[in-house]
Design a protein around this motif. Structure first.
Motif, short mmCIF file in Angstrom:
data_model
loop_
_atom_site.label_atom_id
_atom_site.label_comp_id
_atom_site.label_asym_id
_atom_site.label_seq_id
_atom_site.Cartn_x
_atom_site.Cartn_y
_atom_site.Cartn_z
N ASP A 226 -53.72 13.94 -8.72
CA ASP A 226 -54.03 12.82 -9.46
C ASP A 226 -55.44 12.51 -9.73
O ASP A 226 -55.93 11.94 -10.86
CB ASP A 226 -53.35 11.39 -9.20
CG ASP A 226 -52.09 11.38 -8.87
OD1 ASP A 226 -51.21 12.05 -9.77
OD2 ASP A 226 -51.36 10.83 -8.02
N LYS A 247 -56.87 11.88 -13.35
CA LYS A 247 -56.03 12.51 -14.35
C LYS A 247 -55.33 11.78 -15.65
O LYS A 247 -55.48 12.06 -16.58
CB LYS A 247 -55.07 13.46 -14.10
CG LYS A 247 -55.55 14.81 -13.12
CD LYS A 247 -54.43 15.56 -12.48
CE LYS A 247 -54.94 16.72 -11.63
NZ LYS A 247 -53.88 17.67 -11.19
N ASN A 248 -54.67 10.83 -15.12
CA ASN A 248 -53.69 9.74 -15.94
C ASN A 248 -54.75 9.07 -16.94
O ASN A 248 -54.63 8.84 -17.98
CB ASN A 248 -52.95 9.09 -15.27
CG ASN A 248 -52.06 9.86 -14.61
OD1 ASN A 248 -51.51 11.05 -15.26
ND2 ASN A 248 -51.39 9.41 -13.57
N SER A 249 -55.54 8.19 -16.24
CA SER A 249 -56.45 7.28 -16.69
C SER A 249 -57.77 7.90 -17.71
O SER A 249 -58.47 7.24 -18.59
CB SER A 249 -56.85 6.13 -15.83
OG SER A 249 -57.80 6.56 -14.98
#
Length: 436
Positions: A226, A247-249
């Motif tokens: 992540d 990675k996501n935000s």
């Protein structure tokens, strides 16, 4: 290698020394033939017997009476050097400062290699017609970047040197590179190709420009599912910022900033002065006098020296060890251990960087569990194993057969390296030595 004594450090405005009348300050840097700073080298004025030693950057300062003298520079395992300082040279010094760059030569560079028979040292791949350019590990054996005749190849071999797979590749590859995700690439001057698949279906993905690689992939130094960790060098490469991106935000977080303030100040002054002089040179294109030619040549030398020597990046690497992030901060002599969110877990002191022959190289073994640092003494390489908990040197392994081995890597208790066989027309061979 020819002794390099150039106008390193036109440091005339670097520190703004104010001298007492009749005194002069000698400012210099002592390196080896690979341009690695020699820490703790001895500097002695043979007239006054006043001396000093070099700091972590290989830099020294010595204030002496304004008279002709000889400076003696020495370091264990290297040929000593005497630098004569004439009265004329001293009188012509700018701001009562003389600037020196000293390169010391290892004693063994001129020694005849002695063959040492040892059961734990062997060629890993012994094919007389093969030139090995680079190598890296594969779970099944080794990847070899090589040339045979006029054909360049990527070859996968097993532990018994049997060829498992060959791929024909473009001519003149530069090296192999393993990215932060563990993927292996072949680097060319203009293009990068990722190696894909296993021994039954090994191939290269479509290439992409080297500039994109350097911009997006090269700065990534560690990866988790992540989170990605990146590095970014600052002005003159004398500072480095480590940061992470979720990675996501896509959230960005500063992890640590490392700055060599002393070197930055000196190099920044040099850069500004050199760029100002470079701006003057083109304005006199029509002037072809000897004086103008000499001035333009001096400016060119100073620009070259800045680009190739002064602006070399500081070495304070971030490495993934035992699923934690280790930052080896040689400026403050400490290692910082963080979790995958970039949160500090602990610190410990480090002092291996002061060991004789330290070469600014940390090696993490293939398993990611062990830490080694490289030292070179008398041309022979030594691997110092570092305890990841305390930072102490717990073992020292000597690579005892070859001088100046290249591209050292460690796996399963063996040190692998490339060696230039001078007796075989300079052909590179790959060796391995048991170190446990």
């Amino acid at each position: 290698m020819r002794l390099l004594i150039t106008l390193f450090f036109a440091l005339t405005s670097f520190w703004g020394f104010v001298q007492e009348k009749g005194q002069i300050t000698i400012v210099g840097r002592v390196v080896d033939t690979d341009n690695i700073p020699l820490i703790g080298a001895t500097i002695l004025d043979t007239i006054t017997k006043k001396g000093t030693t070099t700091n972590k950057q290989g830099i020294f300062y010595l204030t002496l009476p304004k008279q002709a003298t000889t400076i003696y520079i020495s370091y264990l395992g290297y040929y000593a050097l005497e630098k004569k300082m004439t009265r004329t040279e001293i009188d012509q010094s700018k701001k009562d400062t003389i600037l020196l760059a000293i390169s010391l030569k290892p004693k063994t560079e001129e020694l005849t290699e002695v063959e040492i028979r040892a059961a734990n040292i062997a060629r890993t791949y012994d094919k007389p017609s093969t030139l090995i350019l680079d190598y890296d590990f594969h779970p099944e054996g080794l990847f070899l970047l090589l040339s045979e005749g006029n054909q360049y190849k990527l070859r996968l071999i097993d532990g018994n040197s049997n060829t498992l797979k060959d791929i024909a590749i473009r001519n003149n590859p530069e090296k192999l590179f393993r990215d932060c995700f563990g993927n292996l690439h072949i680097l060319y001057a203009d293009t990068v190709y990722q190696i894909y698949g296993d021994q039954s279906d090994l191939s290269l993905l479509n290439g992409f420009p080297i500039r994109k690689f350097e911009e997006y992939l090269l700065p990534c130094v560690a990866a988790y599912d992540d989170v990605l960790f990146f590095e970014d060098y600052g002005l003159h490469n004398q500072s480095i910022i480590y940061y992470l991106i979720e990675k996501n935000s896509k959230k960005k977080k500063l992890v640590q900033k490392i700055v060599d303030k002393e070197s930055f100040t000196a190099i920044d002054d040099y850069y500004r002065e050199t760029m100002a002089e470079a701006g003057i040179a083109p304005s006199t294109v029509g002037d072809n006098s000897l004086a103008q030619q000499d001035f333009a040549r001096k400016v060119e030398k100073k620009v070259w020296f800045y680009q190739l020597t002064l602006s070399r990046p500081i070495y304070n690497p971030l490495c993934k060890v035992r699923d934690s992030i280790f930052i080896f901060n040689h400026i403050v002599d400490s290692a910082f251990v963080l979790n995958e969110q970039g949160e500090l877990q602990r610190t410990f002191p480090i002092d291996y960087q002061y060991k004789n022959g330290w070469k600014n190289e940390i090696i993490i073994d293939y398993s990611g569990e062990e830490i080694y640092v490289k030292c070179v003494r008398g041309g022979l390489a030594y691997l110092l194993q570092i305890d990841p908990d305390s930072g102490q040197v717990v073992n020292e392994f000597k690579l005892k057969r070859h001088v100046f081995p290249d591209k050292i890597k460690v796996r399963d208790g063996f040190a692998y390296y490339l060696y230039n066989e001078k007796m075989e027309s300079g052909r590179m061979n790959i060796y391995r030595q048991k170190i446990k």
